[in-house]
Enzyme design. Structure first.
Site, short mmCIF file in Angstrom:
data_model
loop_
_atom_site.label_atom_id
_atom_site.label_comp_id
_atom_site.label_asym_id
_atom_site.label_seq_id
_atom_site.Cartn_x
_atom_site.Cartn_y
_atom_site.Cartn_z
N VAL A 93 44.23 74.86 -69.50
CA VAL A 93 42.86 75.03 -70.17
C VAL A 93 42.88 75.57 -68.94
CG1 VAL A 93 40.59 75.10 -70.79
CG2 VAL A 93 42.47 73.68 -71.46
N ILE A 102 37.93 71.87 -74.68
CA ILE A 102 39.30 73.27 -75.22
C ILE A 102 40.34 72.67 -75.20
CG2 ILE A 102 40.66 75.05 -75.13
CD1 ILE A 102 38.02 76.26 -73.85
N ASN A 130 46.16 63.22 -59.68
CA ASN A 130 45.47 64.83 -60.75
C ASN A 130 44.42 63.41 -61.77
OD1 ASN A 130 44.22 66.23 -62.73
ND2 ASN A 130 46.24 66.82 -62.73
N TYR A 137 43.05 61.61 -70.14
CA TYR A 137 44.51 60.70 -71.03
C TYR A 137 43.76 60.01 -71.25
CZ TYR A 137 46.82 64.76 -69.26
OH TYR A 137 46.88 66.64 -68.87
#
Lengths: 164, 164
Positions: A93, A102, A130, A137
């Site tokens: 995104v 999104i 990350n 997630y």
């Protein structure tokens, strides 16, 4: 359509999007701190996504008609499940469009697709530094397959083995 | 044919091999200490390997006409390379046929295929306790993509996200 904000639309990519897809791939590589890694050309994307033998599928997220992100995936296979699954190669995104749901909508789209097609799973990889992505997630129910190591054979080593 | 022992033949699997492929998948799952994990049926293998929309490809290694092992793979895609690659889902040599170079010959076959088809790489995963396999893979030039974590979304979590 009620599940996503009205400004948001997720649509299948077409051949006309090849340049846009390459631009998004490059932006993602920059975010992944590998700006030099993208060797793909627009011709590669056209041939492999929209030619006679598609090697990937792609959806584009648009916010008020502006390209805001994308998901690019292909079918994998589980011999344990006896069913195909989706392997998500890229999901991205653009920074200006973040914090609007999104990314979640793209995952929702892919999960819906997997359920509709009777697929067994969604699989992807994330860079271990990350942390915001990893937390996102996990928040949508993903689990880390921690005992599996990924091995790769590329370039010279691949050619050498082919000649062995 | 000179590159492999004369007793060894690597051939494309056909629909007639569906039962054999399932037996080999089960033997591999036992070796991976997951004997209960295989839910696939012979019908699944027939449909997904040899139906109108193949989801995987498979080669069988035979030693003196006896099925000795197999490799099962599908095409993945690298948006950095702009090229497809091979993802090796399963590779297995039956215990009675080990130490004869059959695993190496299967990898050699896949590498040759990758080079012939202008693919970018061979990718697979290995369980982190399987030291003999890891050493073998490193000996043929494979490298561990150590900073990438594999995430999976399956079952209830996948269905929940599809409904979100």
């Amino acid at each position: 359509m009620g599940k996503w904000p009205q400004m948001l639309q997720i649509r299948e990519a077409t051949a006309a999007d090849a340049g846009l897809i390459l631009a998004l791939v490059r932006e993602l590589a920059e975010y992944e701190r590998e700006p030099e890694a993208v060797k793909a050309t627009e011709q590669d994307i056209l041939r492999d996504g929209f030619g006679s033998r598609p090697r990937f599928h792609c959806v584009i997220a648009e916010w008020a008609g502006e390209p805001a992100g994308f998901a690019l995936f292909f079918y994998n296979y589980s011999t344990w499940e006896g069913r195909a699954g989706l392997y998500l190669e890229d999901l991205y995104v653009r920074p200006a469009f973040r914090k609007r749901g999104i990314g979640k909508a793209l995952f929702n789209h892919l999960a819906q697709r997997a359920v509709d097609e009777n697929l067994s799973r969604l699989v992807w990889q994330v860079l271990d530094w990350n942390q915001p992505a990893i937390e996102f997630y996990e928040s949508i129910g993903a689990r880390h397959a921690s005992n599996w190591m990924t091995m790769r054979l590329t370039g010279e080593a691949l050619e050498k083995l082919a000649r062995a």
